[in-house]
Design a protein around this motif. Structure first.
Motif, short mmCIF file in Angstrom:
data_model
loop_
_atom_site.label_atom_id
_atom_site.label_comp_id
_atom_site.label_asym_id
_atom_site.label_seq_id
_atom_site.Cartn_x
_atom_site.Cartn_y
_atom_site.Cartn_z
N TRP A 57 27.70 46.88 56.40
CA TRP A 57 29.06 46.33 56.34
C TRP A 57 30.07 47.31 56.94
O TRP A 57 30.93 46.91 57.74
CB TRP A 57 29.44 46.04 54.88
CG TRP A 57 30.88 45.66 54.71
CD1 TRP A 57 31.44 44.43 54.87
CD2 TRP A 57 31.96 46.56 54.39
NE1 TRP A 57 32.80 44.50 54.67
CE2 TRP A 57 33.14 45.79 54.37
CE3 TRP A 57 32.03 47.93 54.12
CZ2 TRP A 57 34.39 46.36 54.09
CZ3 TRP A 57 33.28 48.49 53.84
CH2 TRP A 57 34.43 47.71 53.83
N VAL A 61 32.81 46.46 59.93
CA VAL A 61 34.15 46.09 59.52
C VAL A 61 35.18 46.70 60.47
O VAL A 61 34.95 47.75 61.08
CB VAL A 61 34.42 46.54 58.07
CG1 VAL A 61 34.56 48.05 57.98
CG2 VAL A 61 35.65 45.84 57.49
N GLU A 85 42.02 42.97 54.69
CA GLU A 85 41.99 41.71 55.45
C GLU A 85 43.38 41.08 55.49
O GLU A 85 43.79 40.54 56.52
CB GLU A 85 40.98 40.75 54.82
CG GLU A 85 39.53 41.10 55.10
CD GLU A 85 38.58 40.01 54.68
OE1 GLU A 85 39.05 38.92 54.26
OE2 GLU A 85 37.37 40.23 54.76
N HIS A 110 33.87 49.49 50.38
CA HIS A 110 33.68 48.05 50.33
C HIS A 110 34.34 47.46 49.07
O HIS A 110 35.01 46.41 49.14
CB HIS A 110 32.18 47.74 50.35
CG HIS A 110 31.87 46.33 50.74
ND1 HIS A 110 30.57 45.87 50.91
CD2 HIS A 110 32.67 45.25 50.97
CE1 HIS A 110 30.60 44.60 51.24
NE2 HIS A 110 31.86 44.19 51.29
N HIS A 113 38.06 47.49 49.48
CA HIS A 113 38.40 46.48 50.49
C HIS A 113 38.39 45.09 49.86
O HIS A 113 39.29 44.27 50.10
CB HIS A 113 37.39 46.55 51.64
CG HIS A 113 37.70 45.64 52.79
ND1 HIS A 113 38.70 45.88 53.71
CD2 HIS A 113 37.13 44.46 53.17
CE1 HIS A 113 38.74 44.91 54.60
NE2 HIS A 113 37.80 44.03 54.29
#
Length: 310
Positions: A57, A61, A85, A110, A113
């Protein structure tokens, strides 16, 4: 007279052998504990599928590379920045562990995020893509993290909001950082399994790994660290930093931690004077709290931080 002469030179020879032996042992310990490299005692078991998935990931990303020079020694430092995001002014600065690098923090990056935050993950001195020939155990690095926080404000704006997070050595790093003069945009600290002092952790490891007492090797190694790395590891005391910190802190530690003894979490918690929270994760080993209780870990961290965002 001949006998006295023989005794004299025998004593001189013994002293010389002791000095040479201690110098050699000190050099070995400095290389072992302070010089970056592949350390056999840090090798764990097979990486979990979750770990591999988070690594994949992180490689895919959206991210950018940030750079700055260290607060001392003019060392080139590198970090990766992963924007949320959905645009936000809330950023988590993530500190990695001993002999680690920013990519090792993929699972935590992660998680943050997923919680909707920007994440800045630096490589410390002597780590990853950053320069430097020594491990600072978080102490000289604390000043670099102050600079990283200022860089977030300069890049993302005065309305930025920042929290500090670290695991193991990174946990100690953010506790040390909390005791420094930080931008007002820094709101809180979350630390996972950080030691209460560099000297306490090194003394524990000296006995645990080598079965050696504190005297004299501990003291001679500190002298070498001061000469070669430029800092006194006795100064790295998280309890003193927390005593003067103005930031709320969430302290997490594994109940079965054998690398950084769980008792250190209680020492850090006792020292903190600001709003504080402690979570001892049952049966979790060193740095394994998130793996042991992933849903609860994320929920507790998010709930703690939500109290302090504007």
């Amino acid at each position: 007279m001949k006998k006295k002469h023989w005794v004299k030179w025998t004593l001189i020879s013994l002293v010389a052998l002791i000095v040479i032996g201690l110098a050699g042992a000190t050099t070995y310990m400095y290389q072992y504990a302070f010089v970056p490299g592949d350390k056999a005692f840090l090798h764990g078991g097979k990486k979990s599928q979750e770990y591999m998935d988070d690594q994949t990931w992180l490689k895919n990303v959206e991210q950018s590379k940030w750079q700055q020079t260290s607060a001392t020694d003019n060392i080139k430092l590198v970090a990766l920045y992963v924007p949320a995001e959905k645009a936000t002014k809330k950023t988590i600065i993530v500190a990695h562990g001993y002999m680690g690098k920013k990519e090792d923090m993929a699972r935590y990056i992660h998680m943050y995020h997923n919680l909707g935050y920007n994440v800045l993950a630096p490589d410390d001195r002597g780590s990853g893509h950053s320069g430097g020939g020594y491990i600072g155990y978080g102490w000289p690095d604390r000043l670099d993290y102050v600079k990283w926080a200022k860089k977030v404000v300069k890049t993302d704006g005065q309305d930025s909001q920042i929290a500090l997070f670290g695991v193991s050595m990174g946990g100690a790093t953010v506790m040390y950082t909390a005791g420094e003069k930080l931008p007002s945009q820094v709101k809180a600290v979350v630390e996972d399994c950080g030691y209460s002092s560099i000297s306490g952790e090194l003394e524990y490891q000296l006995n645990d790994l080598f079965g050696l007492p504190k005297f004299p090797l501990f003291y001679t190694t500190n002298l070498m660290a001061r000469a070669r790395a430029g800092y006194n590891f006795y100064e790295g005391d998280a309890t003193k930093s927390l005593a003067k910190s103005k930031l709320p802190i969430f302290i997490i530690h594994g109940g079965a931690d054998k690398f950084v003894p769980t008792k250190m979490a209680y020492e850090n918690y006792k020292a903190a004077n600001q709003p504080k929270q402690l979570w001892i994760v049952p049966k979790a080993g060193h740095g394994a709290a998130l793996e042991k209780q992933p849903a609860q870990y994320q929920q507790k961290v998010a709930a703690f931080l939500n109290q302090y965002w504007d």
